[in-house]
Write an enzyme that holds these catalytic residues in place. Structure first.
Site, mmCIF file in Angstrom:
data_model
loop_
_atom_site.group_PDB
_atom_site.id
_atom_site.type_symbol
_atom_site.label_atom_id
_atom_site.label_comp_id
_atom_site.label_asym_id
_atom_site.label_seq_id
_atom_site.Cartn_x
_atom_site.Cartn_y
_atom_site.Cartn_z
ATOM 1 N N GLY A 1 0.855 -1.188 0.160
ATOM 2 C CA GLY A 1 0.071 -0.038 -0.117
ATOM 3 C C GLY A 1 0.739 1.232 0.136
ATOM 4 O O GLY A 1 2.108 1.316 -0.055
ATOM 5 N N LYS A 2 0.295 2.391 -0.212
ATOM 6 C CA LYS A 2 0.942 3.593 -0.147
ATOM 7 C C LYS A 2 0.124 4.580 0.654
ATOM 8 O O LYS A 2 -1.086 4.531 0.461
ATOM 9 C CB LYS A 2 1.579 3.988 -1.676
ATOM 10 C CG LYS A 2 0.501 4.432 -2.611
ATOM 11 C CD LYS A 2 1.265 4.638 -3.686
ATOM 12 C CE LYS A 2 0.322 4.926 -4.932
ATOM 13 N NZ LYS A 2 -0.231 3.672 -5.491
ATOM 14 N N ASP B 1 -8.656 8.662 14.840
ATOM 15 C CA ASP B 1 -8.987 8.338 13.359
ATOM 16 C C ASP B 1 -9.057 6.861 12.715
ATOM 17 O O ASP B 1 -8.734 6.501 11.895
ATOM 18 C CB ASP B 1 -7.446 8.699 12.470
ATOM 19 C CG ASP B 1 -7.825 9.118 10.829
ATOM 20 O OD1 ASP B 1 -6.796 8.681 10.313
ATOM 21 O OD2 ASP B 1 -8.956 9.130 10.788
HETATM 22 C C1 LIG Z 1 2.741 4.645 3.745
HETATM 23 C C2 LIG Z 1 1.254 3.888 4.095
HETATM 24 C C3 LIG Z 1 0.538 2.973 3.609
HETATM 25 C C4 LIG Z 1 -0.289 2.777 4.553
HETATM 26 C C5 LIG Z 1 -1.497 1.761 4.321
HETATM 27 N N1 LIG Z 1 -1.066 0.206 4.400
HETATM 28 C C6 LIG Z 1 -1.016 -0.375 5.536
HETATM 29 C C7 LIG Z 1 -0.431 -1.570 5.150
HETATM 30 C C8 LIG Z 1 -0.511 -3.004 5.771
HETATM 31 C C9 LIG Z 1 0.136 -2.975 6.885
HETATM 32 CL CL1 LIG Z 1 0.927 -1.660 7.567
HETATM 33 C C10 LIG Z 1 0.253 -4.356 7.710
HETATM 34 N N2 LIG Z 1 -0.084 -5.537 7.135
HETATM 35 C C11 LIG Z 1 -0.702 -5.507 5.803
HETATM 36 N N3 LIG Z 1 -1.178 -6.416 5.087
HETATM 37 C C12 LIG Z 1 -1.933 -5.782 4.027
HETATM 38 C C13 LIG Z 1 -2.537 -6.471 2.954
HETATM 39 C C14 LIG Z 1 -2.508 -7.818 3.072
HETATM 40 N N4 LIG Z 1 -3.089 -8.130 1.777
HETATM 41 C C15 LIG Z 1 -3.816 -9.416 1.234
HETATM 42 N N5 LIG Z 1 -3.679 -7.094 1.210
HETATM 43 C C16 LIG Z 1 -3.009 -5.945 1.773
HETATM 44 C C17 LIG Z 1 -3.242 -4.832 1.517
HETATM 45 N N6 LIG Z 1 -1.563 -4.557 3.874
HETATM 46 C C18 LIG Z 1 -0.824 -4.190 5.367
HETATM 47 C C19 LIG Z 1 -0.548 -1.334 3.569
HETATM 48 N N7 LIG Z 1 -0.704 -0.167 3.225
HETATM 49 N N8 LIG Z 1 0.048 3.122 5.816
HETATM 50 O O1 LIG Z 1 0.919 3.993 5.612
#
Ligand SMILES: Cc1cc(Cn2cc(-c3c(Cl)cnc4nc(-c5cn(C)nc5C)[nH]c34)cn2)no1
Length: 278
Positions: free
Chosen positions: A22-23, A138
């Site tokens: 993610g971003k 939030d």
């Molecule tokens: C910079 C920024 C982007 C983000 C939002 N964000 C959080 C995650 C994320 C985290 Cl921190 C931890 N575990 C995750 N698992 C996923 C995920 C799993 N699948 C199958 N699809 C996703 C999407 N994302 C996770 C990613 N982006 N916060 O700060």
């Protein structure tokens, strides 16, 4: 041994970087694996230039302090952090099933069991935060993740604050503070209770309760508590009762986190394991 390493001595060479997850405005999150233990983590990469540009250094430090001191099954763990010349890296727990938001969009709305289970998990996590004087402020579907068992994880404490409870009483007697300012303290905490009402409605109906064409209309609807329950999908009277007791203008009148966890709809529908295996 390596697993007992101090928080501070990680570096990029300790990780194999995988796909982007993610971003956000200040950086990206990647899937990563710690080389020695083969442990899977989410690595949040934030550019120092962005931090300086947006002046969020204090906020990031707060996120690090707060999240590294929180240990709760429904709060995403921060295992540690490190930096190089241009970036800061946060070593975060990986939530295998991703964003709750996507599940909600995919299913349009959630069952009463799922909704009650997630609200109970959130109330539990927030009660834990509040007793540590942390207010998230939030809580929204984008900040809610699901682990491999479907357990809810609150992520992204970038906007949370360590309540000034102590400092405020230290900086001068309360005698001169108007009631609404003294009230401000409980108000801060109760903002998260309001959000639970919003989320509960959105889990059950698929849209937030005060959604409107324009921002001005949304603000008006919030201020007027212009709350109505559509005929479909069919939602139980107990669920509506809980939502109505949370979306209350006077913050001190909102149902407390403890009362949420004891509410008949939660007791009847929430899965105690927090995973609603159905
Ligand atoms: C910079 C920024 C982007 C983000 C939002 N964000 C959080 C995650 C994320 C985290 Cl921190 C931890 N575990 C995750 N698992 C996923 C995920 C799993 N699948 C199958 N699809 C996703 C999407 N994302 C996770 C990613 N982006 N916060 O700060």
């Amino acid at each position: 041994t390596r697993t007992q390493r101090k928080k501070g001595d990680w570096s990029l060479k300790d990780f194999e970087i995988g796909k982007p997850l993610g971003k956000g405005k200040f950086g990206r999150v990647y899937l990563a694996r710690e080389v020695q233990s083969k442990y899977i983590v989410a690595l949040k990469v934030i550019f120092k230039k962005q931090i300086e540009k947006y002046g969020i250094g204090h906020q990031l430090r707060r996120e690090l302090e707060i999240q590294s001191n929180l240990g709760h099954p429904n709060i995403l763990r921060l295992f540690g952090w490190f930096h190089d010349e241009e970036r800061i890296f946060l070593i975060l727990e990986y939530a295998h099933r991703g964003e709750l938001y996507k599940l909600l969009r995919r299913n349009n709305f959630l069952s009463e069991t799922q909704s009650a289970t997630y609200i109970a998990s959130l109330a539990n996590a927030l009660a834990y935060c509040h007793q540590k004087h942390v207010i998230h402020r939030d809580i929204k579907p984008e900040n809610l993740l699901l682990d491999h068992q479907g357990q809810l994880k609150i992520a992204d404490f970038g906007w949370s604050v360590q309540s000034e409870k102590k400092r405020r009483t230290m900086c001068g007697t309360l005698d001169y503070l108007a009631p609404e300012l003294v009230e401000q303290r409980t108000y801060d905490y109760a903002v998260d209770n309001w959000t639970l009402g919003i989320l509960c409605y959105e889990f059950l109906y698929g849209v937030p309760p005060f959604e409107a064409e324009s921002q001005a209309d949304t603000f008006r609807r919030i201020k007027e508590i212009d709350l109505n329950f559509p005929p479909a999908p069919l939602v139980s009277a107990e669920a509506k009762d809980l939502i109505t007791k949370l979306l209350v203008k006077e913050s001190s009148q909102r149902l407390s986190l403890q009362k949420i966890m004891e509410h008949p709809w939660i007791v009847k529908n929430a899965d105690p394991t927090g995973t609603c295996k159905n």
